[in-house]
Scaffold this motif. Structure first.
Motif, PDB file in Angstrom:
ATOM      1  N   LEU A  12       0.820  -1.203   0.164  1.00 35.89           N
ATOM      2  CA  LEU A  12       0.117   0.002   0.457  1.00 35.89           C
ATOM      3  C   LEU A  12       0.994   1.202   0.176  1.00 35.89           C
ATOM      4  O   LEU A  12       0.954   2.181  -1.042  1.00 35.89           O
ATOM      5  CB  LEU A  12      -0.882   0.434   1.295  1.00 35.89           C
ATOM      6  CG  LEU A  12      -2.094  -1.006   0.930  1.00 35.89           C
ATOM      7  CD1 LEU A  12      -2.920  -0.477   2.124  1.00 35.89           C
ATOM      8  CD2 LEU A  12      -2.588  -0.841  -0.355  1.00 35.89           C
ATOM      9  N   LEU A  13       2.355   1.333   0.649  1.00 39.19           N
ATOM     10  CA  LEU A  13       3.039   2.659   0.681  1.00 39.19           C
ATOM     11  C   LEU A  13       3.200   2.128  -0.540  1.00 39.19           C
ATOM     12  O   LEU A  13       3.266   3.663  -0.516  1.00 39.19           O
ATOM     13  CB  LEU A  13       3.717   2.247   1.834  1.00 39.19           C
ATOM     14  CG  LEU A  13       5.165   3.001   1.948  1.00 39.19           C
ATOM     15  CD1 LEU A  13       4.425   3.581   2.194  1.00 39.19           C
ATOM     16  CD2 LEU A  13       6.444   2.390   2.609  1.00 39.19           C
ATOM     17  N   MET A  14       3.453   1.405  -1.028  1.00 41.36           N
ATOM     18  CA  MET A  14       4.514   1.680  -2.926  1.00 41.36           C
ATOM     19  C   MET A  14       3.226   2.200  -4.129  1.00 41.36           C
ATOM     20  O   MET A  14       3.257   3.411  -4.090  1.00 41.36           O
ATOM     21  CB  MET A  14       5.166   0.203  -3.522  1.00 41.36           C
ATOM     22  CG  MET A  14       6.038  -0.139  -2.699  1.00 41.36           C
ATOM     23  SD  MET A  14       6.942  -2.023  -3.235  1.00 41.36           S
ATOM     24  CE  MET A  14       7.947  -1.104  -4.654  1.00 41.36           C
ATOM     25  N   HIS A  18       3.755   5.656  -5.805  1.00 38.95           N
ATOM     26  CA  HIS A  18       4.252   5.426  -7.750  1.00 38.95           C
ATOM     27  C   HIS A  18       4.878   4.686  -7.827  1.00 38.95           C
ATOM     28  O   HIS A  18       6.003   4.413  -8.519  1.00 38.95           O
ATOM     29  CB  HIS A  18       4.969   6.574  -8.577  1.00 38.95           C
ATOM     30  CG  HIS A  18       4.045   8.594  -8.250  1.00 38.95           C
ATOM     31  ND1 HIS A  18       3.608   8.285  -8.930  1.00 38.95           N
ATOM     32  CD2 HIS A  18       3.969   9.109  -7.097  1.00 38.95           C
ATOM     33  CE1 HIS A  18       2.368   9.807  -8.308  1.00 38.95           C
ATOM     34  NE2 HIS A  18       3.084  10.034  -7.289  1.00 38.95           N
ATOM     35  N   GLY A  19       4.903   3.258  -7.404  1.00 40.15           N
ATOM     36  CA  GLY A  19       5.447   2.389  -6.990  1.00 40.15           C
ATOM     37  C   GLY A  19       6.967   2.488  -6.261  1.00 40.15           C
ATOM     38  O   GLY A  19       7.810   1.174  -7.470  1.00 40.15           O
ATOM     39  N   ALA A  20       6.605   2.906  -6.046  1.00 40.38           N
ATOM     40  CA  ALA A  20       8.381   3.077  -5.304  1.00 40.38           C
ATOM     41  C   ALA A  20       7.988   3.201  -3.490  1.00 40.38           C
ATOM     42  O   ALA A  20       7.582   3.367  -2.740  1.00 40.38           O
ATOM     43  CB  ALA A  20       9.146   4.459  -5.765  1.00 40.38           C
ATOM     44  N   ALA A  21       9.580   2.848  -2.684  1.00 39.55           N
ATOM     45  CA  ALA A  21       9.775   3.103  -1.841  1.00 39.55           C
ATOM     46  C   ALA A  21      10.991   2.847  -1.087  1.00 39.55           C
ATOM     47  O   ALA A  21      11.549   2.882  -2.317  1.00 39.55           O
ATOM     48  CB  ALA A  21       9.254   1.993  -0.579  1.00 39.55           C
ATOM     49  N   ALA A  22      11.952   3.735  -0.064  1.00 34.43           N
ATOM     50  CA  ALA A  22      13.238   3.739  -0.061  1.00 34.43           C
ATOM     51  C   ALA A  22      13.105   2.112   0.988  1.00 34.43           C
ATOM     52  O   ALA A  22      12.440   1.572   1.966  1.00 34.43           O
ATOM     53  CB  ALA A  22      13.233   5.264   1.207  1.00 34.43           C
ATOM     54  N   THR A  23      14.350   1.808   0.982  1.00 34.18           N
ATOM     55  CA  THR A  23      14.427   0.836   2.136  1.00 34.18           C
ATOM     56  C   THR A  23      14.219   0.615   2.853  1.00 34.18           C
ATOM     57  O   THR A  23      14.168  -0.251   4.024  1.00 34.18           O
ATOM     58  CB  THR A  23      15.939  -0.082   1.566  1.00 34.18           C
ATOM     59  OG1 THR A  23      17.319   1.234   1.976  1.00 34.18           O
ATOM     60  CG2 THR A  23      16.191  -0.392   0.049  1.00 34.18           C
ATOM     61  N   ARG A  50      19.668   2.491  -2.113  1.00 35.38           N
ATOM     62  CA  ARG A  50      18.417   3.328  -1.783  1.00 35.38           C
ATOM     63  C   ARG A  50      16.640   2.971  -2.072  1.00 35.38           C
ATOM     64  O   ARG A  50      16.171   3.239  -0.601  1.00 35.38           O
ATOM     65  CB  ARG A  50      18.735   4.719  -0.988  1.00 35.38           C
ATOM     66  CG  ARG A  50      20.009   4.822  -0.132  1.00 35.38           C
ATOM     67  CD  ARG A  50      20.177   6.119   0.782  1.00 35.38           C
ATOM     68  NE  ARG A  50      20.730   6.857  -0.935  1.00 35.38           N
ATOM     69  CZ  ARG A  50      21.756   6.632  -0.848  1.00 35.38           C
ATOM     70  NH1 ARG A  50      22.688   6.294  -0.968  1.00 35.38           N
ATOM     71  NH2 ARG A  50      22.387   7.838  -2.210  1.00 35.38           N
ATOM     72  N   VAL A  51      16.449   2.514  -2.875  1.00 41.09           N
ATOM     73  CA  VAL A  51      15.185   2.882  -3.396  1.00 41.09           C
ATOM     74  C   VAL A  51      14.988   1.232  -4.244  1.00 41.09           C
ATOM     75  O   VAL A  51      16.082   0.512  -5.024  1.00 41.09           O
ATOM     76  CB  VAL A  51      14.562   3.522  -4.036  1.00 41.09           C
ATOM     77  CG1 VAL A  51      13.406   3.484  -5.052  1.00 41.09           C
ATOM     78  CG2 VAL A  51      15.064   5.045  -3.184  1.00 41.09           C
ATOM     79  N   VAL A  52      13.802   0.728  -3.616  1.00 42.64           N
ATOM     80  CA  VAL A  52      13.091  -0.397  -4.268  1.00 42.64           C
ATOM     81  C   VAL A  52      11.951   0.394  -5.502  1.00 42.64           C
ATOM     82  O   VAL A  52      11.172   1.197  -4.968  1.00 42.64           O
ATOM     83  CB  VAL A  52      13.268  -1.637  -4.059  1.00 42.64           C
ATOM     84  CG1 VAL A  52      14.104  -1.776  -3.633  1.00 42.64           C
ATOM     85  CG2 VAL A  52      12.451  -1.286  -2.864  1.00 42.64           C
ATOM     86  N   THR A  53      11.695  -0.894  -7.264  1.00 39.26           N
ATOM     87  CA  THR A  53      10.106   0.219  -7.410  1.00 39.26           C
ATOM     88  C   THR A  53       9.433  -1.511  -7.671  1.00 39.26           C
ATOM     89  O   THR A  53      10.446  -2.069  -7.658  1.00 39.26           O
ATOM     90  CB  THR A  53      10.791   0.381  -7.994  1.00 39.26           C
ATOM     91  OG1 THR A  53      11.554  -0.205  -9.495  1.00 39.26           O
ATOM     92  CG2 THR A  53      11.659   1.914  -8.388  1.00 39.26           C
ATOM     93  N   SER A  54       8.301  -1.357  -8.322  1.00 37.94           N
ATOM     94  CA  SER A  54       7.942  -1.985  -8.438  1.00 37.94           C
ATOM     95  C   SER A  54       7.582  -2.345 -10.019  1.00 37.94           C
ATOM     96  O   SER A  54       7.097  -1.663 -10.779  1.00 37.94           O
ATOM     97  CB  SER A  54       6.071  -2.095  -7.954  1.00 37.94           C
ATOM     98  OG  SER A  54       5.314  -3.251  -8.106  1.00 37.94           O
TER      99      SER A  54
END
Length: 306
Positions: A12-14, A18-23, A50-54
């Motif tokens: 839900l956070l991602m 916009h499909g991204a989240a900080a580690t 530092r970042v992953v995306t879906s």
């Protein structure tokens, strides 16, 4: 015993980012091994350490902007903030700018222009579509660093959208520093417009300037009344000759309903003796033809001028 709150749902956070989240955000929910398993399964991908995306989320400018702010821990600024605020002239900007506060640790992103500000503080930012962004007055100051013409265009759009001139002045006063002319140039442009008529669109302002350069003086938003009833406000007008120029755009004037409304309004205005000339964006590429038409109409009506 007080129950600990449930950890945030990282998916839900991602979705809200916009499909991204900080580690650092992901670690509040998932262990490192779980993160790595999602990357190995090609559900996620790493943009950087530092970042992953879906992978299920399309790569858009908003995602690139989100990734840049998460990576640098900065806020969207300059042209990027102008696009997020919807300022005139930036709707198609693909630039990625972020600004860091002076005492922040400096993180870079290869696809972003990173700026540092000694004045920016937490009260100067807000979230737009989930992306941390500088407030509009700060954005205008940053745009003024680029050019006066671009800044004026954005300022007029901001004022039409209802942004308070008082608020702009308050923020500018904090950013006014020796050796930095942008805040003062923004303030001068603001002062010139607060007490005057503000053209409704940049297109209208540009058209008025082109006519003035050709020796045709016009007034902005000239009202036409039929007795006590307001029939129309012409974008540009030569009132003494009853000549009007309407600055048309496909966004507002090309639908069937808009065309019917415009046609009815022009019939009413012409009954009062006005001649209306339509000016479209495409006409700016052949402005000499439009000017020739206007000069013919002016020549025909000039003898009637008393």
């Amino acid at each position: 015993m007080t129950k600990k709150p449930d950890p945030p749902d990282v998916h839900l956070l991602m979705a809200g980012q916009h499909g991204a989240a900080a580690t650092t955000q992901v670690r509040k929910t998932l262990r490192w091994s779980q993160q790595r398993a999602l990357v190995d399964a090609r559900i996620w991908q790493r943009d950087n350490q530092r970042v992953v995306t879906s992978r299920s989320t399309p790569v858009t400018w908003h995602q690139r902007m989100m990734v840049a702010t998460l990576t640098t821990r900065g806020v969207a600024s300059h042209a990027s903030a102008a696009r997020l605020h919807g300022l005139d002239g930036f709707s198609r900007s693909e630039e990625v700018h972020v600004t860091l506060r002076y005492h922040q640790r400096r993180h870079q992103h290869p696809n972003a222009s990173v700026h540092v500000s000694r004045v920016l503080d937490p009260r100067d930012q807000l979230a737009i579509q989930g992306i941390p962004t500088v407030i509009a007055p700060v954005c205008l100051i940053q745009i003024a660093e680029q050019s006066d013409e671009v800044m004026i265009k954005a300022l007029e759009g901001a004022m039409r959208d209802g942004i308070s001139p008082t608020w702009i002045r308050q923020v500018v006063s904090r950013y006014d520093r020796p050796g930095c002319s942008a805040p003062r140039r923004l303030l001068r442009a603001l002062d010139q417009r607060v007490d005057g008529t503000l053209p409704r669109s940049w297109f209208q302002r540009l058209a008025g300037r082109l006519l003035t350069e050709a020796g045709i003086e016009t007034v902005d938003e000239h009202p036409i009344h039929d007795g006590r009833r307001l029939l129309a406000e012409l974008d540009l007008a030569i009132p003494q000759l009853r000549i009007g120029v309407e600055c048309q755009s496909w966004q507002w004037h090309a639908t069937p309903e808009a065309q019917r409304r415009d046609a009815a309004r022009k019939r009413n205005v012409r009954r009062l003796g006005w001649e209306i000339v339509d000016l479209w964006w495409s006409d700016l590429e052949r402005i000499d033809d439009v000017l020739a038409t206007l000069m013919i109409i002016i020549g025909e009506r000039q003898p009637d001028l008393v």
